[in-house]
Design an enzyme around this catalytic site. Structure first.
Site, PDB file in Angstrom:
ATOM      1  N   ARG A 102       0.886  -1.173   0.000  1.00 54.05           N
ATOM      2  CA  ARG A 102       0.000   0.000   0.000  1.00 54.05           C
ATOM      3  C   ARG A 102       0.916   1.212   0.000  1.00 54.05           C
ATOM      4  O   ARG A 102       1.727   1.391   0.920  1.00 54.05           O
ATOM      5  CB  ARG A 102      -0.906  -0.014   1.227  1.00 54.05           C
ATOM      6  CG  ARG A 102      -1.605   1.324   1.451  1.00 54.05           C
ATOM      7  CD  ARG A 102      -2.709   1.256   2.474  1.00 54.05           C
ATOM      8  NE  ARG A 102      -3.872   0.570   1.925  1.00 54.05           N
ATOM      9  CZ  ARG A 102      -5.089   0.625   2.458  1.00 54.05           C
ATOM     10  NH1 ARG A 102      -5.306   1.337   3.557  1.00 54.05           N
ATOM     11  NH2 ARG A 102      -6.102  -0.016   1.909  1.00 54.05           N
ATOM     12  N   HIS A 129      -7.306   0.814  -6.368  1.00 48.62           N
ATOM     13  CA  HIS A 129      -7.521  -0.051  -5.195  1.00 48.62           C
ATOM     14  C   HIS A 129      -8.207  -1.339  -5.696  1.00 48.62           C
ATOM     15  O   HIS A 129      -9.379  -1.590  -5.409  1.00 48.62           O
ATOM     16  CB  HIS A 129      -8.392   0.690  -4.171  1.00 48.62           C
ATOM     17  CG  HIS A 129      -8.376   0.087  -2.800  1.00 48.62           C
ATOM     18  ND1 HIS A 129      -7.620  -1.019  -2.467  1.00 48.62           N
ATOM     19  CD2 HIS A 129      -9.047   0.435  -1.660  1.00 48.62           C
ATOM     20  CE1 HIS A 129      -7.812  -1.307  -1.190  1.00 48.62           C
ATOM     21  NE2 HIS A 129      -8.675  -0.454  -0.681  1.00 48.62           N
ATOM     22  N   GLN A 132     -10.116  -3.988  -3.369  1.00 49.65           N
ATOM     23  CA  GLN A 132     -11.415  -3.530  -2.880  1.00 49.65           C
ATOM     24  C   GLN A 132     -12.495  -3.737  -3.938  1.00 49.65           C
ATOM     25  O   GLN A 132     -13.575  -4.262  -3.646  1.00 49.65           O
ATOM     26  CB  GLN A 132     -11.343  -2.043  -2.485  1.00 49.65           C
ATOM     27  CG  GLN A 132     -12.656  -1.518  -1.958  1.00 49.65           C
ATOM     28  CD  GLN A 132     -13.047  -2.131  -0.618  1.00 49.65           C
ATOM     29  OE1 GLN A 132     -12.258  -2.112   0.315  1.00 49.65           O
ATOM     30  NE2 GLN A 132     -14.242  -2.690  -0.520  1.00 49.65           N
ATOM     31  N   ASP A 217     -17.243   7.244  -1.691  1.00 50.01           N
ATOM     32  CA  ASP A 217     -16.012   7.077  -0.920  1.00 50.01           C
ATOM     33  C   ASP A 217     -15.726   8.425  -0.243  1.00 50.01           C
ATOM     34  O   ASP A 217     -16.388   9.433  -0.551  1.00 50.01           O
ATOM     35  CB  ASP A 217     -14.866   6.685  -1.879  1.00 50.01           C
ATOM     36  CG  ASP A 217     -13.570   6.326  -1.170  1.00 50.01           C
ATOM     37  OD1 ASP A 217     -13.564   6.163   0.062  1.00 50.01           O
ATOM     38  OD2 ASP A 217     -12.529   6.215  -1.869  1.00 50.01           O
ATOM     39  N   CYS A 257     -16.311   1.678   0.424  1.00 54.08           N
ATOM     40  CA  CYS A 257     -15.179   0.797   0.755  1.00 54.08           C
ATOM     41  C   CYS A 257     -14.773   0.901   2.218  1.00 54.08           C
ATOM     42  O   CYS A 257     -14.075   0.029   2.723  1.00 54.08           O
ATOM     43  CB  CYS A 257     -14.003   1.081  -0.164  1.00 54.08           C
ATOM     44  SG  CYS A 257     -13.297   2.727   0.034  1.00 54.08           S
ATOM     45  N   ARG A 285     -13.497  -8.876   1.400  1.00 56.84           N
ATOM     46  CA  ARG A 285     -12.066  -8.654   1.152  1.00 56.84           C
ATOM     47  C   ARG A 285     -11.292  -9.929   1.517  1.00 56.84           C
ATOM     48  O   ARG A 285     -10.386 -10.351   0.799  1.00 56.84           O
ATOM     49  CB  ARG A 285     -11.540  -7.474   1.996  1.00 56.84           C
ATOM     50  CG  ARG A 285     -12.075  -6.103   1.599  1.00 56.84           C
ATOM     51  CD  ARG A 285     -11.468  -5.613   0.304  1.00 56.84           C
ATOM     52  NE  ARG A 285     -10.024  -5.523   0.355  1.00 56.84           N
ATOM     53  CZ  ARG A 285      -9.330  -4.489   0.839  1.00 56.84           C
ATOM     54  NH1 ARG A 285      -9.953  -3.437   1.292  1.00 56.84           N
ATOM     55  NH2 ARG A 285      -7.994  -4.487   0.818  1.00 56.84           N
TER      56      ARG A 285
END
Ligand code: CP
Ligand code: NVA
Length: 303
Positions: A102, A129, A132, A217, A257, A285
């Protein structure tokens, strides 16, 4: 060897396989049936930004599959003291079997992957991402069946999640209707490559009209904190609330998310409401990433 740096790194047939494996792996997990095909395999995770879901789902996931993990935070490693990412990749990838990163600029993970001897997974960059959205598509399919031909609304920031949903629209053949405040949209080159799969709007109520899925988001992503005040101002009118949800189809799902900010990008009663599947998204996930690690390390397992 394959890396998973963006959604478009895999083909539709590979996603079909991954979703089927996620279903099998989830079913075993729910029924307490041990499944440990990755005994002796080691996952290294490099975090240059904070995380709750990504850390826990990857760490729990690799352990449940029989493997183990090491977590590295930039500040505690030589990366934080300027060791080149390429050198870190050469070293780490001689010692472990798979790496998740990340980080900030997407080029950092590309540079790592270019020198890695083992598969690299993107656990979020400023641009994408993919883990996700893998979980999100799987969650949609679990609730509503195929996402092909459906209408998906993206409300808010033209950020890493939005960019990944754009790739998803192309791979899974649905329409993504994007409403962002002026100055916070996706870049023109990206819009051009997505062609008929996306529609750019300015009015969020128009974007959600007839949608099968409404997605949002945070207004300020990690790494953009200095812009938070200006963003709060610019994103006024972009909160997904009950009025906005009622413009979508009655059976529309709501996704986020997480982490969420109630009263900013989403109203509390939408996040907690009957259309929200945010907790299922988070749980998935775990299952999809177990399927992903299995695929990247062992190829197509059918058992
Ligand atoms: N959605 C997500 O990636 O959450 P974390 O930042 O907690 O990992
Ligand atoms: N767009 C958000 C997602 C967090 C999981 C961020 O990058 O901070």
């Amino acid at each position: 060897m394959k890396h998973f740096l963006q959604l478009r790194d895999l083909e539709p047939a590979e996603y079909e396989h991954l979703f089927e494996r996620a279903r099998v792996i989830k079913d075993r997990f729910k029924n307490y049936v041990a499944y440990q095909p990755l005994v002796d395999r080691m996952l290294a995770m490099v975090f240059e930004k904070s995380s709750t879901r990504t850390r826990v789902s990857f760490e729990a996931g690799i352990h449940q599959l029989g493997g183990s993990s090491i977590v590295l935070h930039t500040g505690e490693t030589q990366l934080g003291r300027g060791e080149p990412i390429e050198d870190v990749a050469r070293v780490i990838s001689r010692m472990v079997d798979i790496v998740m990163i990340r980080t900030f600029e997407h080029t950092i993970i590309e540079r790592f992957a270019s020198q890695s001897r083992v598969p690299v997974i993107n656990g979020l960059t400023n641009d994408y991402h993919p883990c996700q959205v893998l979980a999100d598509i799987y969650t949609f399919i679990e609730h509503r069946g195929s996402i092909a031909g459906k209408s998906v609304a993206w409300i808010g920031d033209g950020n890493n999640m939005c960019n990944t949903w754009i790739q998803a629209a192309q791979i899974f053949e649905f329409k993504l209707r994007i409403a962002t405040p002026s100055g916070y949209g996706i870049d023109a080159a990206r819009a051009a490559t997505a062609g008929r799969h996306i529609e750019i709007l300015t009015d969020p109520l128009k974007a959600v009209e007839g949608a099968h899925l409404v997605n949002t988001d945070v207004w300020t992503s990690m790494g953009f904190e200095a812009q938070a005040e200006a963003r709060t101002e610019a994103f006024r009118g972009f909160m997904v609330d009950r009025r906005m949800m009622s413009a979508a189809r009655p059976e529309a799902l709501f996704m986020h998310c997480l982490p969420a900010h109630r009263g900013e990008e989403v109203a509390a009663d939408v996040l907690e409401g009957p259309q929200s599947v945010v907790w299922e998204q988070a749980e998935n996930r775990l299952h999809v990433q177990k399927a992903l690690m299995e695929y990247l390390l062992l190829g197509r397992v059918e058992a």
